[in-house]
Design a protein around this motif. Structure first.
Motif, PDB file in Angstrom:
ATOM      1  N   VAL A   1       4.042  30.835   3.329  1.00 41.86           N
ATOM      2  CA  VAL A   1       4.440  32.242   3.348  1.00 41.86           C
ATOM      3  C   VAL A   1       5.939  32.342   3.619  1.00 41.86           C
ATOM      4  N   GLU A   2       6.506  33.453   3.227  1.00 38.43           N
ATOM      5  CA  GLU A   2       7.922  33.707   3.500  1.00 38.43           C
ATOM      6  C   GLU A   2       8.051  34.496   4.790  1.00 38.43           C
ATOM      7  N   ILE A   3       8.884  34.031   5.704  1.00 33.76           N
ATOM      8  CA  ILE A   3       9.113  34.723   6.971  1.00 33.76           C
ATOM      9  C   ILE A   3      10.617  34.849   7.203  1.00 33.76           C
ATOM     10  N   THR A   4      10.958  35.697   8.157  1.00 34.29           N
ATOM     11  CA  THR A   4      12.361  35.847   8.531  1.00 34.29           C
ATOM     12  C   THR A   4      12.533  35.431   9.983  1.00 34.29           C
ATOM     13  N   THR A   5      13.328  34.422  10.214  1.00 36.09           N
ATOM     14  CA  THR A   5      13.669  33.990  11.576  1.00 36.09           C
ATOM     15  C   THR A   5      14.832  34.846  12.081  1.00 36.09           C
ATOM     16  N   PRO A   6      15.244  34.692  13.329  1.00 35.34           N
ATOM     17  CA  PRO A   6      16.428  35.431  13.788  1.00 35.34           C
ATOM     18  C   PRO A   6      17.692  35.096  13.010  1.00 35.34           C
ATOM     19  N   LEU A   7      17.664  34.017  12.222  1.00 29.57           N
ATOM     20  CA  LEU A   7      18.868  33.580  11.505  1.00 29.57           C
ATOM     21  C   LEU A   7      18.798  33.721   9.987  1.00 29.57           C
ATOM     22  N   GLU A   8      17.602  33.524   9.409  1.00 31.30           N
ATOM     23  CA  GLU A   8      17.503  33.584   7.953  1.00 31.30           C
ATOM     24  C   GLU A   8      16.051  33.643   7.500  1.00 31.30           C
ATOM     25  N   THR A   9      15.888  33.808   6.202  1.00 32.67           N
ATOM     26  CA  THR A   9      14.559  33.800   5.588  1.00 32.67           C
ATOM     27  C   THR A   9      14.194  32.373   5.192  1.00 32.67           C
ATOM     28  N   MET A  10      12.915  32.045   5.337  1.00 27.01           N
ATOM     29  CA  MET A  10      12.473  30.690   5.009  1.00 27.01           C
ATOM     30  C   MET A  10      11.023  30.711   4.565  1.00 27.01           C
ATOM     31  N   LEU A  11      10.587  29.599   3.968  1.00 21.34           N
ATOM     32  CA  LEU A  11       9.179  29.386   3.643  1.00 21.34           C
ATOM     33  C   LEU A  11       8.564  28.543   4.752  1.00 21.34           C
ATOM     34  N   SER A  12       7.396  28.946   5.228  1.00 19.80           N
ATOM     35  CA  SER A  12       6.752  28.226   6.329  1.00 19.80           C
ATOM     36  C   SER A  12       5.243  28.220   6.131  1.00 19.80           C
ATOM     37  N   LYS A  13       4.565  27.426   6.951  1.00 18.52           N
ATOM     38  CA  LYS A  13       3.125  27.242   6.812  1.00 18.52           C
ATOM     39  C   LYS A  13       2.365  28.105   7.814  1.00 18.52           C
ATOM     40  N   GLN A  14       1.217  28.635   7.368  1.00 21.00           N
ATOM     41  CA  GLN A  14       0.286  29.307   8.259  1.00 21.00           C
ATOM     42  C   GLN A  14      -1.129  29.026   7.768  1.00 21.00           C
ATOM     43  N   LEU A  15      -2.108  29.265   8.644  1.00 20.65           N
ATOM     44  CA  LEU A  15      -3.496  29.036   8.274  1.00 20.65           C
ATOM     45  C   LEU A  15      -3.904  29.964   7.141  1.00 20.65           C
ATOM     46  N   ALA A  16      -4.651  29.420   6.202  1.00 23.60           N
ATOM     47  CA  ALA A  16      -5.183  30.198   5.092  1.00 23.60           C
ATOM     48  C   ALA A  16      -6.579  30.671   5.464  1.00 23.60           C
ATOM     49  N   GLY A  17      -6.758  31.944   5.662  1.00 17.99           N
ATOM     50  CA  GLY A  17      -8.044  32.456   6.137  1.00 17.99           C
ATOM     51  C   GLY A  17      -8.915  32.968   5.003  1.00 17.99           C
ATOM     52  N   PRO A  18     -10.198  33.277   5.338  1.00 15.12           N
ATOM     53  CA  PRO A  18     -10.804  33.113   6.670  1.00 15.12           C
ATOM     54  C   PRO A  18     -11.109  31.637   6.930  1.00 15.12           C
ATOM     55  N   ALA A  19     -10.426  31.054   7.897  1.00 14.23           N
ATOM     56  CA  ALA A  19     -10.417  29.601   8.006  1.00 14.23           C
ATOM     57  C   ALA A  19     -11.415  29.021   8.983  1.00 14.23           C
ATOM     58  N   LEU A  20     -11.753  29.733  10.043  1.00 13.83           N
ATOM     59  CA  LEU A  20     -12.404  29.064  11.159  1.00 13.83           C
ATOM     60  C   LEU A  20     -13.461  29.933  11.808  1.00 13.83           C
ATOM     61  N   CYS A  21     -14.520  29.267  12.251  1.00 14.23           N
ATOM     62  CA  CYS A  21     -15.597  29.938  12.966  1.00 14.23           C
ATOM     63  C   CYS A  21     -16.175  28.976  13.989  1.00 14.23           C
ATOM     64  N   PHE A  22     -16.310  29.430  15.229  1.00 10.10           N
ATOM     65  CA  PHE A  22     -16.988  28.655  16.256  1.00 10.10           C
ATOM     66  C   PHE A  22     -18.409  29.179  16.398  1.00 10.10           C
ATOM     67  N   ILE A  23     -19.377  28.267  16.414  1.00 13.76           N
ATOM     68  CA  ILE A  23     -20.773  28.630  16.616  1.00 13.76           C
ATOM     69  C   ILE A  23     -21.245  27.973  17.904  1.00 13.76           C
TER      70      ILE A  23
END
Length: 214
Positions: free
Chosen positions: A58-80
């Motif tokens: 995903v594209e995010i904006t840090t306090p300094l610049e815009t960048m591409l970074s990783k995040q979880l692709a949902g719906p990813a997780l379930c605890f049973i």
């Protein structure tokens, strides 16, 4: 670091896990300390169990610049959680992954046959799209775990991992036979079971020690 392989058993041998498990086993460990240790162990187990969660860029904006970074692709997780002792592991896992969906399955063990009997089932939506991490402190005979996994599959679960503190060769073999597609993560494998189906040397009844019951 240890990572699990699909359809395989993984024993987590990290020094912190083994140290905390030894403290957990001690008969003189207080209820408060037992609860804290289970929570800490479940957090460490969750770190390993979620190693293969899918990511997206995903594209995010840090306090300094815009960048591409990783995040979880949902719906990813379930605890049973397999009630009631599974809730002890659930708390620590939610500390690490508070975004996860949560389901519960209630089982009790018939004292005569040692077979698992279902009394409650509540699962989140889109379970077929999620990694379902089933948590229960003990994998003893494997009967309760197998019943839980069967019910989850009947409800649509396809990607399942079973996580427990202690296991036995008998329980592992039973799951391998009944659910060969399900991986197991455990902190230790103890030699066997006594006549009442308790893991030996084990740590006693996890539910009773967690909730101060008999």
């Amino acid at each position: 670091m240890t990572a699990y392989n699909p359809a395989h058993l993984t024993v987590l041998d990290h020094p912190l896990i083994q140290h905390k498990l030894t403290l957990l086993r001690r008969a003189d460990t207080s209820t408060a300390s037992f609860r804290t240790l289970v929570r800490e162990l479940s957090l460490l187990m969750c770190y390993e169990a979620t190693r293969h969660l899918p990511l997206e860029t995903v594209e995010i904006t840090t306090p300094l610049e815009t960048m591409l970074s990783k995040q979880l692709a949902g719906p990813a997780l379930c605890f049973i959680s397999i009630l009631r002792a599974g809730n002890g592991l659930l708390d620590g896992m939610l500390d690490l992954a508070p975004f996860a969906a949560v389901g519960h399955i209630g089982l009790y063990r018939d004292p005569e046959t040692l077979e698992a009997v279902e009394y409650y089932l509540k699962l989140p939506a889109r379970i077929s799209d999620r990694l379902c991490i089933v948590v229960d402190p003990m994998l003893a005979t494997g009967h309760s775990a197998a019943v839980a996994l069967t019910r989850l599959k009947e409800e649509g679960a396809k990607n399942i991992l079973f996580a427990c503190l202690l296991s036995t060769p008998h329980g592992i073999e039973h799951l391998k036979k009944t659910h060969p597609d399900v991986s197991v993560i455990t902190c230790a494998t103890d030699p066997g079971l006594d006549d009442h189906g308790y893991i030996r040397p084990g740590l006693g009844d996890a539910g009773n020690r967690l909730f101060k019951t008999r």
